[in-house]
Design a protein around this motif. Structure first.
Motif, mmCIF file in Angstrom:
data_model
loop_
_atom_site.group_PDB
_atom_site.id
_atom_site.type_symbol
_atom_site.label_atom_id
_atom_site.label_comp_id
_atom_site.label_asym_id
_atom_site.label_seq_id
_atom_site.Cartn_x
_atom_site.Cartn_y
_atom_site.Cartn_z
ATOM 1 N N TYR A 19 11.317 -7.047 -0.637
ATOM 2 C CA TYR A 19 11.599 -8.478 -0.749
ATOM 3 C C TYR A 19 10.309 -9.283 -0.648
ATOM 4 C CZ TYR A 19 16.546 -7.459 -0.113
ATOM 5 O OH TYR A 19 17.813 -6.975 -0.268
ATOM 6 N N TYR A 20 10.334 -10.446 -1.292
ATOM 7 C CA TYR A 20 9.294 -11.454 -1.153
ATOM 8 C C TYR A 20 9.995 -12.773 -0.895
ATOM 9 C CZ TYR A 20 5.892 -15.021 -2.495
ATOM 10 O OH TYR A 20 5.085 -16.126 -2.498
ATOM 11 N N GLN A 21 9.456 -13.536 0.042
ATOM 12 C CA GLN A 21 10.076 -14.828 0.340
ATOM 13 C C GLN A 21 9.004 -15.860 0.651
ATOM 14 O OE1 GLN A 21 12.740 -14.949 3.741
ATOM 15 N NE2 GLN A 21 13.754 -16.810 2.985
ATOM 16 N N GLU A 22 9.153 -17.048 0.063
ATOM 17 C CA GLU A 22 8.322 -18.194 0.396
ATOM 18 C C GLU A 22 9.073 -19.095 1.361
ATOM 19 O OE1 GLU A 22 7.038 -20.153 -3.154
ATOM 20 O OE2 GLU A 22 5.946 -18.389 -3.907
ATOM 21 N N TRP A 23 8.338 -19.767 2.203
ATOM 22 C CA TRP A 23 8.930 -20.626 3.224
ATOM 23 C C TRP A 23 9.828 -21.687 2.580
ATOM 24 C CZ3 TRP A 23 9.238 -20.159 8.306
ATOM 25 C CH2 TRP A 23 9.616 -21.272 9.082
ATOM 26 N N GLY A 24 11.063 -21.786 3.067
ATOM 27 C CA GLY A 24 11.998 -22.778 2.554
ATOM 28 C C GLY A 24 12.731 -22.356 1.301
ATOM 29 N N LYS A 25 12.490 -21.125 0.815
ATOM 30 C CA LYS A 25 13.147 -20.630 -0.390
ATOM 31 C C LYS A 25 13.887 -19.329 -0.072
ATOM 32 C CE LYS A 25 9.742 -22.553 -3.620
ATOM 33 N NZ LYS A 25 8.810 -22.232 -4.741
ATOM 34 N N PRO A 26 14.888 -18.974 -0.871
ATOM 35 C CA PRO A 26 15.582 -17.691 -0.628
ATOM 36 C C PRO A 26 14.675 -16.507 -0.960
ATOM 37 C CG PRO A 26 16.384 -18.718 -2.646
ATOM 38 C CD PRO A 26 15.504 -19.733 -1.979
ATOM 39 N N ALA A 27 14.927 -15.391 -0.296
ATOM 40 C CA ALA A 27 14.172 -14.167 -0.570
ATOM 41 C C ALA A 27 14.559 -13.618 -1.933
ATOM 42 C CB ALA A 27 14.449 -13.128 0.507
ATOM 43 N N GLN A 28 13.582 -13.019 -2.618
ATOM 44 C CA GLN A 28 13.868 -12.386 -3.902
ATOM 45 C C GLN A 28 13.647 -10.890 -3.785
ATOM 46 O OE1 GLN A 28 10.340 -14.610 -5.868
ATOM 47 N NE2 GLN A 28 10.349 -12.640 -6.962
ATOM 48 N N GLU A 29 14.572 -10.127 -4.354
ATOM 49 C CA GLU A 29 14.480 -8.670 -4.312
ATOM 50 C C GLU A 29 13.414 -8.209 -5.298
ATOM 51 O OE1 GLU A 29 17.818 -5.237 -4.040
ATOM 52 O OE2 GLU A 29 17.739 -6.292 -5.968
ATOM 53 N N LEU A 30 12.668 -7.167 -4.893
ATOM 54 C CA LEU A 30 11.600 -6.640 -5.736
ATOM 55 C C LEU A 30 11.816 -5.155 -5.989
ATOM 56 C CD1 LEU A 30 8.477 -8.261 -4.021
ATOM 57 C CD2 LEU A 30 9.691 -9.077 -6.048
ATOM 58 N N LYS A 31 11.577 -4.746 -7.230
ATOM 59 C CA LYS A 31 11.640 -3.335 -7.595
ATOM 60 C C LYS A 31 10.458 -3.006 -8.499
ATOM 61 C CE LYS A 31 16.590 -2.644 -6.976
ATOM 62 N NZ LYS A 31 17.841 -2.129 -7.551
ATOM 63 N N ALA A 32 10.257 -1.716 -8.755
ATOM 64 C CA ALA A 32 9.102 -1.268 -9.532
ATOM 65 C C ALA A 32 9.006 -2.037 -10.844
ATOM 66 C CB ALA A 32 9.201 0.231 -9.801
ATOM 67 N N GLY A 33 7.806 -2.521 -11.149
ATOM 68 C CA GLY A 33 7.562 -3.284 -12.369
ATOM 69 C C GLY A 33 7.512 -4.774 -12.151
ATOM 70 N N ASP A 34 8.013 -5.254 -10.997
ATOM 71 C CA ASP A 34 7.984 -6.691 -10.719
ATOM 72 C C ASP A 34 6.571 -7.138 -10.348
ATOM 73 O OD1 ASP A 34 10.685 -7.003 -11.194
ATOM 74 O OD2 ASP A 34 11.257 -6.783 -9.101
ATOM 75 N N ILE A 35 6.244 -8.375 -10.703
ATOM 76 C CA ILE A 35 4.945 -8.972 -10.392
ATOM 77 C C ILE A 35 5.190 -10.296 -9.675
ATOM 78 C CG2 ILE A 35 2.787 -9.886 -11.317
ATOM 79 C CD1 ILE A 35 3.154 -8.047 -13.727
ATOM 80 N N VAL A 36 4.485 -10.504 -8.587
ATOM 81 C CA VAL A 36 4.617 -11.737 -7.817
ATOM 82 C C VAL A 36 3.270 -12.439 -7.784
ATOM 83 C CG1 VAL A 36 5.219 -12.757 -5.587
ATOM 84 C CG2 VAL A 36 6.407 -10.691 -6.361
ATOM 85 N N HIS A 37 3.253 -13.720 -8.145
ATOM 86 C CA HIS A 37 2.050 -14.549 -8.070
ATOM 87 C C HIS A 37 2.179 -15.445 -6.848
ATOM 88 C CE1 HIS A 37 0.616 -13.481 -12.146
ATOM 89 N NE2 HIS A 37 1.904 -13.401 -12.427
ATOM 90 N N ILE A 38 1.234 -15.364 -5.931
ATOM 91 C CA ILE A 38 1.288 -16.124 -4.683
ATOM 92 C C ILE A 38 0.101 -17.085 -4.661
ATOM 93 C CG2 ILE A 38 1.411 -15.986 -2.174
ATOM 94 C CD1 ILE A 38 2.150 -12.993 -2.527
ATOM 95 N N PRO A 39 0.328 -18.366 -4.880
ATOM 96 C CA PRO A 39 -0.790 -19.320 -4.858
ATOM 97 C C PRO A 39 -1.375 -19.461 -3.457
ATOM 98 C CG PRO A 39 1.168 -20.241 -5.936
ATOM 99 C CD PRO A 39 1.603 -18.996 -5.225
ATOM 100 N N ALA A 40 -2.611 -19.878 -3.383
ATOM 101 C CA ALA A 40 -3.223 -20.168 -2.093
ATOM 102 C C ALA A 40 -2.436 -21.287 -1.401
ATOM 103 C CB ALA A 40 -4.676 -20.579 -2.276
#
Length: 342
Positions: free
Chosen positions: A278-299
């Motif tokens: 899982y990946y979750q940003e503050w104030g947002k719902p968690a998103q499920e992650l599986k092989a092949g997914d890409i997450v961009h996390i801004p500073a």
């Protein structure tokens, strides 16, 4: 990120050997097979256990030796895991014999003397193995008696395996289980008293990690352990040009909330290579992650990522170049919030 009826400890025959897909290792082939059997029995990975059984039999372990290992494991992993392992062994032996493949039964264990005093025998064995008297009667007189009479007086009296081999099996099993760090560390200390090296212990504890992707998991992520709930592993793939680390999470492991700061640019990318997390940003719902997914996390974005409760998880963490970059580690993800995830 040991007594007349128990074989005295024998020196570890630590040959350095090549195994498929691995660099030179510290364990002998027999020791490595026993460690695999211990790990895969304890974590219920029947598929990998059957492969390990085939390798063990190919390398000359006998059916009786493998049975002795699996019987010992009931004391650490429980009857269900032990029985499942014995069933897997029976299945593989029958299949191999039908195909004309090697499956030597081997000699039987030397029987105990008639009317043996198992409590006295087990107490002596336990004391010699640990290096001092052990008394767990304050926790429970029954459990103290069971350990002495049955595990150490009966199971350990089986002379098909020596003490080093039994400690290797136990460490491998405990390394594959959660919430048993105290027992694991205790057995690591005992194993060192009987000639098991740090290099061998490191190899044993790596076995329980599944081969999740083409990127090796690396060693335990001790440098950042205080920022994680659960155990993770870190393998820095690159520290030049772009910093890339392969992070592997055990089931239920996640890092704390944190922020990647930068005066300009910065942030992070996650490339998921295996498992479920899982990946979750503050104030947002968690998103499920599986092989092949890409997450961009801004500073500047507060977030966390980690494994699903019952799944291993692996991703490449890529630091986006920037000016005056730093990471700020914050509070843990609460058990209540994490428990709401699927």
């Amino acid at each position: 990120m040991a007594t007349e009826t128990v074989a005295a400890p024998r020196s570890a025959q630590t040959q350095t050997t090549h195994r498929q897909g691995a660099a030179k290792m510290a364990l002998s082939n027999k020791q490595y097979s026993l460690a695999q059997i211990g790990a895969f029995t304890a974590n219920g990975d029947t598929g990998r256990l059957k492969d390990a059984i085939d390798r063990a039999l190919d390398q000359g372990l006998t059916v009786n030796e493998i049975q002795a290992a699996m019987v010992q494991l009931y004391a650490y992993a429980g009857f269900p895991r032990s029985l499942n392992a014995l069933s897997a062994l029976s299945e593989r032996v029958q299949a191999r014999r039908a195909q004309g493949l090697k499956a030597e039964q081997g000699r039987s264990a030397r029987p105990l003397p008639e009317h043996a005093d198992l409590l006295a025998l087990g107490t002596q064995t336990q004391t010699e193995l640990v290096g001092q008297a052990v008394d767990l009667s304050a926790l429970s007189p029954d459990i103290d008696r069971y350990l002495k009479t049955h595990l150490f007086g009966d199971v350990f009296a089986n002379d098909l395996l020596n003490w080093q081999e039994r400690e290797i099996i136990t460490i491998a099993a405990l390394s594959s289980m959660q919430g048993v760090d105290g027992q694991l560390n205790s057995h690591i200390n005992v194993s060192k008293k009987h000639g098991i090296s740090d290099e061998q212990i490191a190899e044993i504890t790596r076995i329980s990690k599944p081969e999740m992707s083409q990127f090796p998991a690396g060693g335990e992520n001790t440098a950042y352990a205080r920022y994680f709930a659960g155990k993770s592993y870190l393998n820095m793939l690159s520290t030049d040009q772009v910093v890339v680390g392969n992070v592997t999470f055990e089931p239920g492991t996640r890092n704390n909330w944190h922020i990647h700061h930068a005066a300009k640019g910065g942030g992070q990318m996650l490339l998921v290579t295996a498992g479920c997390g899982y990946y979750q940003e503050w104030g947002k719902p968690a998103q499920e992650l599986k092989a092949g997914d890409i997450v961009h996390i801004p500073a500047g974005v507060k977030h966390w990522h980690g494994a699903a409760p019952t799944e291993w998880f692996q991703h490449l963490a890529i630091e986006v170049p920037g000016e005056n970059t730093r990471s700020e580690w914050l509070e843990p993800v609460s058990d209540a919030d994490y428990g709401k995830l699927k």
